[in-house]
Scaffold this motif. Structure first.
Motif, PDB file in Angstrom:
ATOM      1  N   TYR A 126      -1.496 -23.548  28.777  1.00 62.28           N
ATOM      2  CA  TYR A 126      -2.146 -22.267  29.020  1.00 62.28           C
ATOM      3  C   TYR A 126      -2.566 -22.196  30.484  1.00 62.28           C
ATOM      4  O   TYR A 126      -3.239 -23.102  30.974  1.00 62.28           O
ATOM      5  CB  TYR A 126      -3.373 -22.107  28.116  1.00 62.28           C
ATOM      6  CG  TYR A 126      -2.999 -22.049  26.647  1.00 62.28           C
ATOM      7  CD1 TYR A 126      -2.788 -20.829  26.023  1.00 62.28           C
ATOM      8  CD2 TYR A 126      -2.847 -23.223  25.904  1.00 62.28           C
ATOM      9  CE1 TYR A 126      -2.424 -20.769  24.677  1.00 62.28           C
ATOM     10  CE2 TYR A 126      -2.482 -23.174  24.561  1.00 62.28           C
ATOM     11  CZ  TYR A 126      -2.275 -21.946  23.961  1.00 62.28           C
ATOM     12  OH  TYR A 126      -1.906 -21.894  22.634  1.00 62.28           O
ATOM     13  N   GLU A 128      -4.886 -20.552  32.936  1.00 62.37           N
ATOM     14  CA  GLU A 128      -6.149 -19.819  32.798  1.00 62.37           C
ATOM     15  C   GLU A 128      -6.720 -19.488  34.175  1.00 62.37           C
ATOM     16  O   GLU A 128      -6.390 -20.141  35.172  1.00 62.37           O
ATOM     17  CB  GLU A 128      -7.099 -20.658  31.921  1.00 62.37           C
ATOM     18  CG  GLU A 128      -6.440 -20.875  30.564  1.00 62.37           C
ATOM     19  CD  GLU A 128      -7.163 -21.799  29.595  1.00 62.37           C
ATOM     20  OE1 GLU A 128      -8.074 -22.530  29.999  1.00 62.37           O
ATOM     21  OE2 GLU A 128      -6.778 -21.761  28.410  1.00 62.37           O
ATOM     22  N   PHE A 129      -7.550 -18.472  34.213  1.00 57.24           N
ATOM     23  CA  PHE A 129      -7.980 -17.916  35.502  1.00 57.24           C
ATOM     24  C   PHE A 129      -9.435 -17.482  35.463  1.00 57.24           C
ATOM     25  O   PHE A 129      -9.882 -16.840  34.511  1.00 57.24           O
ATOM     26  CB  PHE A 129      -7.098 -16.701  35.833  1.00 57.24           C
ATOM     27  CG  PHE A 129      -7.379 -16.062  37.160  1.00 57.24           C
ATOM     28  CD1 PHE A 129      -6.937 -16.648  38.344  1.00 57.24           C
ATOM     29  CD2 PHE A 129      -8.081 -14.855  37.231  1.00 57.24           C
ATOM     30  CE1 PHE A 129      -7.194 -16.047  39.572  1.00 57.24           C
ATOM     31  CE2 PHE A 129      -8.333 -14.246  38.467  1.00 57.24           C
ATOM     32  CZ  PHE A 129      -7.889 -14.844  39.632  1.00 57.24           C
ATOM     33  N   CYS A 130     -10.155 -17.845  36.501  1.00 55.24           N
ATOM     34  CA  CYS A 130     -11.530 -17.357  36.677  1.00 55.24           C
ATOM     35  C   CYS A 130     -11.578 -16.572  37.985  1.00 55.24           C
ATOM     36  O   CYS A 130     -11.288 -17.115  39.050  1.00 55.24           O
ATOM     37  CB  CYS A 130     -12.515 -18.529  36.718  1.00 55.24           C
ATOM     38  SG  CYS A 130     -14.155 -18.054  37.307  1.00 55.24           S
ATOM     39  N   PRO A 131     -11.941 -15.293  37.932  1.00 53.08           N
ATOM     40  CA  PRO A 131     -11.940 -14.462  39.137  1.00 53.08           C
ATOM     41  C   PRO A 131     -13.068 -14.793  40.116  1.00 53.08           C
ATOM     42  O   PRO A 131     -13.018 -14.396  41.278  1.00 53.08           O
ATOM     43  CB  PRO A 131     -12.102 -13.035  38.586  1.00 53.08           C
ATOM     44  CG  PRO A 131     -12.731 -13.201  37.253  1.00 53.08           C
ATOM     45  CD  PRO A 131     -12.261 -14.524  36.718  1.00 53.08           C
ATOM     46  N   PHE A 140      -6.853 -20.588  39.374  1.00 58.40           N
ATOM     47  CA  PHE A 140      -6.203 -20.929  38.112  1.00 58.40           C
ATOM     48  C   PHE A 140      -6.503 -22.367  37.718  1.00 58.40           C
ATOM     49  O   PHE A 140      -6.869 -23.185  38.557  1.00 58.40           O
ATOM     50  CB  PHE A 140      -4.674 -20.798  38.265  1.00 58.40           C
ATOM     51  CG  PHE A 140      -4.199 -19.382  38.428  1.00 58.40           C
ATOM     52  CD1 PHE A 140      -3.944 -18.598  37.312  1.00 58.40           C
ATOM     53  CD2 PHE A 140      -4.005 -18.838  39.696  1.00 58.40           C
ATOM     54  CE1 PHE A 140      -3.496 -17.287  37.449  1.00 58.40           C
ATOM     55  CE2 PHE A 140      -3.560 -17.536  39.842  1.00 58.40           C
ATOM     56  CZ  PHE A 140      -3.305 -16.754  38.716  1.00 58.40           C
ATOM     57  N   LYS A 146      -6.195 -22.664  24.371  1.00 58.16           N
ATOM     58  CA  LYS A 146      -6.454 -21.306  24.870  1.00 58.16           C
ATOM     59  C   LYS A 146      -7.949 -21.058  25.029  1.00 58.16           C
ATOM     60  O   LYS A 146      -8.357 -20.138  25.733  1.00 58.16           O
ATOM     61  CB  LYS A 146      -5.781 -20.254  23.989  1.00 58.16           C
ATOM     62  CG  LYS A 146      -6.156 -20.259  22.544  1.00 58.16           C
ATOM     63  CD  LYS A 146      -5.411 -19.131  21.823  1.00 58.16           C
ATOM     64  CE  LYS A 146      -5.660 -19.153  20.337  1.00 58.16           C
ATOM     65  NZ  LYS A 146      -4.427 -19.370  19.576  1.00 58.16           N
ATOM     66  N   SER A 162      -9.975 -16.241  31.589  1.00 57.86           N
ATOM     67  CA  SER A 162      -9.065 -15.765  30.567  1.00 57.86           C
ATOM     68  C   SER A 162      -7.694 -16.413  30.720  1.00 57.86           C
ATOM     69  O   SER A 162      -7.357 -16.953  31.765  1.00 57.86           O
ATOM     70  CB  SER A 162      -8.931 -14.238  30.660  1.00 57.86           C
ATOM     71  OG  SER A 162      -8.441 -13.892  31.937  1.00 57.86           O
ATOM     72  N   VAL A 163      -6.931 -16.366  29.622  1.00 52.87           N
ATOM     73  CA  VAL A 163      -5.561 -16.901  29.638  1.00 52.87           C
ATOM     74  C   VAL A 163      -4.648 -15.873  30.311  1.00 52.87           C
ATOM     75  O   VAL A 163      -4.628 -14.711  29.901  1.00 52.87           O
ATOM     76  CB  VAL A 163      -5.061 -17.184  28.202  1.00 52.87           C
ATOM     77  CG1 VAL A 163      -3.597 -17.629  28.226  1.00 52.87           C
ATOM     78  CG2 VAL A 163      -5.924 -18.261  27.547  1.00 52.87           C
ATOM     79  N   LYS A 164      -3.935 -16.295  31.354  1.00 54.92           N
ATOM     80  CA  LYS A 164      -3.042 -15.371  32.072  1.00 54.92           C
ATOM     81  C   LYS A 164      -1.593 -15.544  31.667  1.00 54.92           C
ATOM     82  O   LYS A 164      -0.786 -14.626  31.819  1.00 54.92           O
ATOM     83  CB  LYS A 164      -3.153 -15.623  33.598  1.00 54.92           C
ATOM     84  CG  LYS A 164      -4.478 -15.202  34.191  1.00 54.92           C
ATOM     85  CD  LYS A 164      -4.644 -13.692  34.129  1.00 54.92           C
ATOM     86  CE  LYS A 164      -5.965 -13.273  34.751  1.00 54.92           C
ATOM     87  NZ  LYS A 164      -6.302 -11.883  34.444  1.00 54.92           N
ATOM     88  N   GLU A 165      -1.265 -16.727  31.190  1.00 54.17           N
ATOM     89  CA  GLU A 165       0.138 -17.026  30.908  1.00 54.17           C
ATOM     90  C   GLU A 165       0.201 -18.216  29.962  1.00 54.17           C
ATOM     91  O   GLU A 165      -0.669 -19.095  30.016  1.00 54.17           O
ATOM     92  CB  GLU A 165       0.822 -17.391  32.237  1.00 54.17           C
ATOM     93  CG  GLU A 165       2.320 -17.318  32.238  1.00 54.17           C
ATOM     94  CD  GLU A 165       2.912 -17.714  33.596  1.00 54.17           C
ATOM     95  OE1 GLU A 165       4.094 -18.056  33.631  1.00 54.17           O
ATOM     96  OE2 GLU A 165       2.186 -17.697  34.609  1.00 54.17           O
TER      97      GLU A 165
END
Ligand SMILES: [Cu+2]
Length: 168
Positions: A126, A128-131, A140, A146, A162-165
């Motif tokens: 997974y 994942e990304f935190c802005p 990432f 997940k 959130s999971v981006k890919e």
């Protein structure tokens, strides 16, 4: 003949190393044990990457450093792992956890490239990304679950992201 014995020995060592990690992970995190690759060298490197990630989730700089040292070693065997290796070295040499997290963001981008070119045997990765990480530029990380466990802020913002890919 000599070469095949050396290779055989190497693969036993690689397997033993991987099995060890597998065993260690099994108690607390069943799902990360199922993500594996056809190339055991990639499985090994990914397992060490996850150790760094988990150490940063726990805000444990000493464990992150130790896992970065192991990752450095395992990436030497991965042909397209050179850039990731340079980032693992930065984490190993970092003097603060903030420096480790900055390098971890780059490491994650490089590991993503390695993972995407690899063939999976089981499981998924997974992305994942935190802005808010990286001074709000965002960052990432890779995980075998997940469920979000943010390595950039630890318990200050454990579930942010959130999971981006999904790569598999
Ligand atoms: Cu965030």
């Amino acid at each position: 003949m000599k070469k095949s014995i050396a290779l055989f020995t190497l693969s036993i060592i690689a397997f033993a190393t991987f099995a060890q990690h597998d065993h260690h992970d099994a108690g607390q995190d069943k799902s990360s044990a199922v993500t594996s690759f056809k190339d055991p060298k990639i499985s090994n490197a990914y397992a060490h990457y996850l150790k760094i990630k988990d150490a940063l989730v726990s805000s444990n700089a000493a464990d992150a450093k130790k896992a970065a040292g192991d990752l450095q070693e395992s990436l030497q065997a991965v042909p397209n792992g050179t850039k990731a290796l340079a980032e693992a070295t930065k984490i190993f040499n970092a003097s603060t956890i903030d420096e480790q997290r900055t390098a971890f963001s780059e490491l994650s981008n490089e590991m993503k490239i390695v993972i995407k070119s690899a063939k999976f045997s089981s499981g998924a990765v997974y992305v994942e990304f935190c802005p808010m990480a990286n001074n709000n530029l965002g960052a990432f990380w890779l995980s075998s679950e997940k469920e979000i466990r943010n390595p950039y802020f630890g318990d200050k913002m454990l579930k942010c992201g959130s999971v981006k890919e999904i790569v598999q």
